[in-house]
Design a protein around this motif. Structure first.
Motif, PDB file in Angstrom:
ATOM      1  N   LYS A 127     -10.670  79.799 170.464  1.00  0.00           N
ATOM      2  CA  LYS A 127     -10.260  79.975 171.850  1.00  0.00           C
ATOM      3  C   LYS A 127      -9.762  78.660 172.447  1.00  0.00           C
ATOM      4  O   LYS A 127     -10.405  77.619 172.314  1.00  0.00           O
ATOM      5  CB  LYS A 127     -11.431  80.505 172.682  1.00  0.00           C
ATOM      6  N   ASP A 128      -8.585  78.697 173.091  1.00  0.00           N
ATOM      7  CA  ASP A 128      -8.065  77.537 173.802  1.00  0.00           C
ATOM      8  C   ASP A 128      -8.721  77.455 175.180  1.00  0.00           C
ATOM      9  O   ASP A 128      -8.772  78.442 175.922  1.00  0.00           O
ATOM     10  CB  ASP A 128      -6.546  77.648 173.990  1.00  0.00           C
ATOM     11  N   ILE A 129      -9.202  76.257 175.510  1.00  0.00           N
ATOM     12  CA  ILE A 129      -9.917  76.078 176.773  1.00  0.00           C
ATOM     13  C   ILE A 129      -9.319  74.913 177.550  1.00  0.00           C
ATOM     14  O   ILE A 129      -8.995  73.864 176.974  1.00  0.00           O
ATOM     15  CB  ILE A 129     -11.415  75.830 176.526  1.00  0.00           C
ATOM     16  N   LYS A 130      -9.160  75.107 178.832  1.00  0.00           N
ATOM     17  CA  LYS A 130      -8.763  74.039 179.758  1.00  0.00           C
ATOM     18  C   LYS A 130      -9.905  73.867 180.751  1.00  0.00           C
ATOM     19  O   LYS A 130     -10.316  74.819 181.404  1.00  0.00           O
ATOM     20  CB  LYS A 130      -7.476  74.414 180.491  1.00  0.00           C
ATOM     21  N   TRP A 131     -10.454  72.640 180.838  1.00  0.00           N
ATOM     22  CA  TRP A 131     -11.587  72.379 181.711  1.00  0.00           C
ATOM     23  C   TRP A 131     -11.225  71.282 182.712  1.00  0.00           C
ATOM     24  O   TRP A 131     -10.838  70.191 182.334  1.00  0.00           O
ATOM     25  CB  TRP A 131     -12.808  71.930 180.896  1.00  0.00           C
ATOM     26  N   ASP A 132     -11.337  71.609 183.982  1.00  0.00           N
ATOM     27  CA  ASP A 132     -10.997  70.664 185.038  1.00  0.00           C
ATOM     28  C   ASP A 132     -12.178  69.734 185.309  1.00  0.00           C
ATOM     29  O   ASP A 132     -13.320  70.182 185.473  1.00  0.00           O
ATOM     30  CB  ASP A 132     -10.621  71.405 186.322  1.00  0.00           C
ATOM     31  N   LEU A 133     -11.885  68.435 185.385  1.00  0.00           N
ATOM     32  CA  LEU A 133     -12.920  67.409 185.536  1.00  0.00           C
ATOM     33  C   LEU A 133     -12.531  66.393 186.602  1.00  0.00           C
ATOM     34  O   LEU A 133     -11.385  66.364 187.057  1.00  0.00           O
ATOM     35  CB  LEU A 133     -13.129  66.661 184.211  1.00  0.00           C
ATOM     36  N   MET A 134     -13.498  65.558 186.960  1.00  0.00           N
ATOM     37  CA  MET A 134     -13.235  64.413 187.830  1.00  0.00           C
ATOM     38  C   MET A 134     -13.891  63.174 187.230  1.00  0.00           C
ATOM     39  O   MET A 134     -15.080  63.205 186.903  1.00  0.00           O
ATOM     40  CB  MET A 134     -13.768  64.641 189.243  1.00  0.00           C
TER      41      MET A 134
END
Length: 213
Positions: free
Chosen positions: A30-37
């Protein structure tokens, strides 16, 4: 706290303190995009005044808390905010003395600076007891928070504190007695306090008050 007015929400541009970005990766197939700071680690200092048998804390306006106190249907992504309808006092929080790790100094040296700047007490590195380092903001920031404990007396007070004005700090120093602390940690809602405050209060009651009874 100085009066707050002309509140408005604006689009994010850039910041010296946080940098939003995303990580892309595969987990299994599974391709995952995770938003971070990306943001700074922090130090928290639990300050006990031996003369008055109180914990020394700070009260300040936190824009994020204020914004989230506004109901979602009335919370603008952009534009003015009605501070008559939603008073800025909704964003006042009670916290331990704290600071970000943004200097080329040890954590202890940063803690010493924060105690003097925010609360007005002059302490030494040797006056600090490290409690624990742990992670916070696990899903977005993953920063490390380090907690210290120190004891002060009235004669160690060198100023009224209040933070560094050119850094945008406007801080009131407040003190809580042991009965007041117990009241705080037994409430069902502590909406003007963070998990770091509650952790510190419970640690203090367990490790400093119970042990001395």
């Amino acid at each position: 706290m100085k009066p707050i007015s002309e509140m408005r929400a604006v689009k994010f541009t850039e910041s010296n303190y946080i940098k939003p970005f995303s990580l892309m990766f595969k987990q299994g197939e599974k391709d995952i995009k995770w938003d971070l700071m990306d943001c700074h680690d922090g130090v928290f200092i639990i300050i006990y005044n031996r003369n008055r048998n109180t914990l020394v804390c700070v009260k300040q306006f936190r824009p994020a808390v204020y914004y989230k106190c506004i109901p979602a249907f009335d919370r603008p992504a952009e534009g003015p905010i009605d501070t008559e309808k939603y008073p800025p006092t909704n964003g006042l929080t009670v916290e331990f003395c704290a600071g970000i790790v943004d200097k080329n100094k040890s954590l202890e040296e940063i803690a010493v600076d924060e105690v003097r700047e925010e609360c007005g007490y002059e302490i030494k590195v040797s006056d600090l007891q490290k409690i624990i380092s742990c992670r916070s903001g696990l899903s977005i920031t993953g920063t490390t928070q380090t907690y210290f404990y120190t004891e002060v007396t009235d004669h160690m007070k060198v100023s009224d504190g209040g933070g560094v004005e050119n850094e945008g700090e406007d801080i009131d120093v407040v003190e809580y007695t042991i009965p007041q602390i117990r009241d705080i940690v037994t409430q069902s809602d502590v909406l003007n306090g963070s998990t770091s405050l509650l952790f510190g209060l419970m640690w203090f009651l367990t490790n400093k008050i119970v042990l001395n009874m």
